[in-house]
Design a protein around this motif. Structure first.
Motif, PDB file in Angstrom:
ATOM      1  N   UNK A 184      40.030 -18.141  25.852  1.00 21.04           N
ATOM      2  CA  UNK A 184      41.043 -18.810  25.036  1.00 21.04           C
ATOM      3  C   UNK A 184      42.450 -18.504  25.546  1.00 21.04           C
ATOM      4  N   UNK A 185      42.682 -17.261  25.909  1.00 19.98           N
ATOM      5  CA  UNK A 185      44.043 -16.808  26.274  1.00 19.98           C
ATOM      6  C   UNK A 185      44.390 -17.168  27.713  1.00 19.98           C
ATOM      7  N   UNK A 187      42.362 -18.851  30.227  1.00 18.74           N
ATOM      8  CA  UNK A 187      41.914 -20.140  30.753  1.00 18.74           C
ATOM      9  C   UNK A 187      42.748 -21.287  30.208  1.00 18.74           C
ATOM     10  N   UNK A 188      42.943 -21.310  28.904  1.00 17.99           N
ATOM     11  CA  UNK A 188      43.753 -22.371  28.301  1.00 17.99           C
ATOM     12  C   UNK A 188      45.198 -22.267  28.780  1.00 17.99           C
ATOM     13  N   UNK A 189      45.703 -21.042  28.899  1.00 14.68           N
ATOM     14  CA  UNK A 189      47.074 -20.866  29.376  1.00 14.68           C
ATOM     15  C   UNK A 189      47.276 -21.437  30.761  1.00 14.68           C
ATOM     16  N   UNK A 190      46.404 -21.101  31.704  1.00 20.69           N
ATOM     17  CA  UNK A 190      46.543 -21.629  33.054  1.00 20.69           C
ATOM     18  C   UNK A 190      46.240 -23.121  33.114  1.00 20.69           C
ATOM     19  N   UNK A 191      45.376 -23.617  32.239  1.00 24.09           N
ATOM     20  CA  UNK A 191      45.119 -25.061  32.199  1.00 24.09           C
ATOM     21  C   UNK A 191      46.413 -25.824  31.947  1.00 24.09           C
ATOM     22  N   UNK A 192      47.176 -25.395  30.958  1.00 25.84           N
ATOM     23  CA  UNK A 192      48.392 -26.122  30.613  1.00 25.84           C
ATOM     24  C   UNK A 192      49.522 -25.845  31.605  1.00 25.84           C
ATOM     25  N   UNK A 193      49.554 -24.684  32.208  1.00 26.05           N
ATOM     26  CA  UNK A 193      50.545 -24.446  33.263  1.00 26.05           C
ATOM     27  C   UNK A 193      50.320 -25.404  34.435  1.00 26.05           C
ATOM     28  N   UNK A 368      51.974 -13.256  30.736  1.00 27.84           N
ATOM     29  CA  UNK A 368      51.513 -13.243  29.344  1.00 27.84           C
ATOM     30  C   UNK A 368      52.324 -14.163  28.438  1.00 27.84           C
ATOM     31  N   UNK A 369      53.637 -14.173  28.590  1.00 24.17           N
ATOM     32  CA  UNK A 369      54.470 -15.028  27.738  1.00 24.17           C
ATOM     33  C   UNK A 369      54.259 -16.508  28.025  1.00 24.17           C
ATOM     34  N   UNK A 370      53.874 -16.827  29.259  1.00 22.28           N
ATOM     35  CA  UNK A 370      53.699 -18.224  29.650  1.00 22.28           C
ATOM     36  C   UNK A 370      52.437 -18.832  29.073  1.00 22.28           C
TER      37      UNK A 370
END
Length: 383
Positions: A184-185, A187-193, A368-370
């Motif tokens: 969740x933290x 994979x989803x974060x890098x997906x949207x980046x 982490x903030x991204x």
């Protein structure tokens, strides 16, 4: 013989100087990293490789942050530790910071972790494959990918081959929960980046990185500058209702990360809008879907549509206000992402996720903030 006041002043000056001891290493990393990132993000292929490379390094560091069962007593007071244990932990932190990328990769591929069982190693491999797959899925299929990965991770230990390893139920359940949250933290974060880089190009991904990372810098500087002032105010404060709420929120922050301060949060919230205001970008107008199905021209009976139309018109007339609001939202989202990773490190008793970036810690510490701010930016600006 020097009076006690002079001794206290010397101790205070030495502590303040030690608080800024990491600045040269931070500046060196920034001077090398920022120009490199600017060049990398100018092209779609190199930008994709950059984020996927950072993604892989974050996955490697994430395994080192597993809160194993023996680290569950994280609520113990640090005051109860002996001076020798404090020195030992400080030396361990310094040694961890000196690890290079080669040692980090060797540690993971030689299985230098606490749990070297085949079950643990295979769960980690499934986690890495699922995370990389989720990062490149179309956004519309993202919920299905997350659900499928979580279920597969949960059921994998029950295969006949690995049932003998599930005797230590607490250990493997903690691993599963850690990796499921990582999907969740991380994979989803890098997906949207990667989606922001693909859809918005260098200008939008540059805007996000600039605002969030400068907001982190503002929090660091303000927190260190105002730390002594805040301590004095805490000692001199009265037990009023306002002071009670202040102490409650501060206690919440300290339980996640002892280094977090209210001035630091304020510095992040102030720096974010300033950075969005000076960044040379024109934000697109919002894509509003009205309840009536038509564009609102003053005759739509929907109050929500009228409000959204007014907000969109306000953004057109006052673009600076739109950028300031975006900066404020990104700063708050970045704080949430940072606190989330701090909670993970707290449970694993780690100060940093790694030592790859001198003065900054690991790759997860830098991104982490991204992870949260990227999701907000995508839906607020590009969706």
């Amino acid at each position: 013989m020097s009076p006690p006041s002079s001794f206290s002043r010397k101790a205070a000056s030495s502590s303040s100087s030690s608080a800024w001891a990491d600045v040269p290493r931070r500046l060196l990393t920034v001077c090398v990293g920022v120009p490199s990132i600017i060049l990398i993000l100018r092209h779609a292929v190199t930008s994709w490789l950059f984020f996927q490379g950072a993604h892989i390094l974050c996955l490697i560091e994430w395994r080192a942050l597993i809160p194993y069962a023996e680290t569950s007593n994280v609520g113990e007071k640090s005051e109860g530790k002996s001076p020798s244990s404090k020195n030992a932990s400080a030396a361990a932190v310094e040694a961890d910071k000196k690890k290079t990328l080669q040692l980090l990769l060797r540690q993971i591929f030689v299985h230098g972790n606490k749990d070297n069982s085949p079950l643990s190693n295979n769960i980690f491999r499934i986690f890495c494959f699922s995370s990389l797959l989720i990062s490149i899925l179309p956004t519309t299929t993202l919920p299905l990918g997350i659900l499928s990965s979580g279920i597969f991770l949960r059921l994998f230990p029950h295969l006949p081959t690995y049932q003998s390893f599930t005797d230590s139920t607490t250990t493997y359940l903690i691993e599963l929960e850690h990796y499921q949250f990582g999907i969740v933290y991380l994979s989803v974060g890098f997906h949207f980046l990667m989606r922001i880089s693909q859809i918005g190009g260098p200008i939008h991904i540059g805007n996000l990185l600039f605002v969030v990372w400068m907001s982190d810098t503002g929090a660091l500087i303000m927190g260190r500058l105002m730390k002594k002032t805040q301590e004095k105010n805490n000692h001199a404060g009265e037990k009023s209702r306002q002071y009670y709420y202040h102490e409650t929120f501060l206690s919440f922050l300290k339980s996640i990360s002892p280094g977090k301060t209210l001035p630091g949060l304020l510095g992040a919230i102030i720096t974010g809008p300033i950075c969005t205001a000076i960044y040379p970008i024109s934000l697109p107008s919002s894509k509003i879907q009205y309840a009536s199905g038509d564009q609102c021209d003053g005759e739509d009976t929907s109050s929500l549509a009228t409000m959204l139309h007014g907000l969109d018109r306000f953004n057109h007339q006052y673009p600076l206000c739109q950028k300031l609001i975006l900066g404020l939202i990104l700063s708050i989202a970045g704080i949430v992402g940072d606190l989330t990773e701090s909670s993970v490190k707290r449970l694993s008793k780690k100060k940093d996720s790694g030592g790859l970036l001198p003065g900054h810690g690991g790759v997860v510490d830098r991104f982490d903030s991204l992870f949260v701010a990227g999701v907000v930016y995508y839906y607020w600006v590009l969706a």
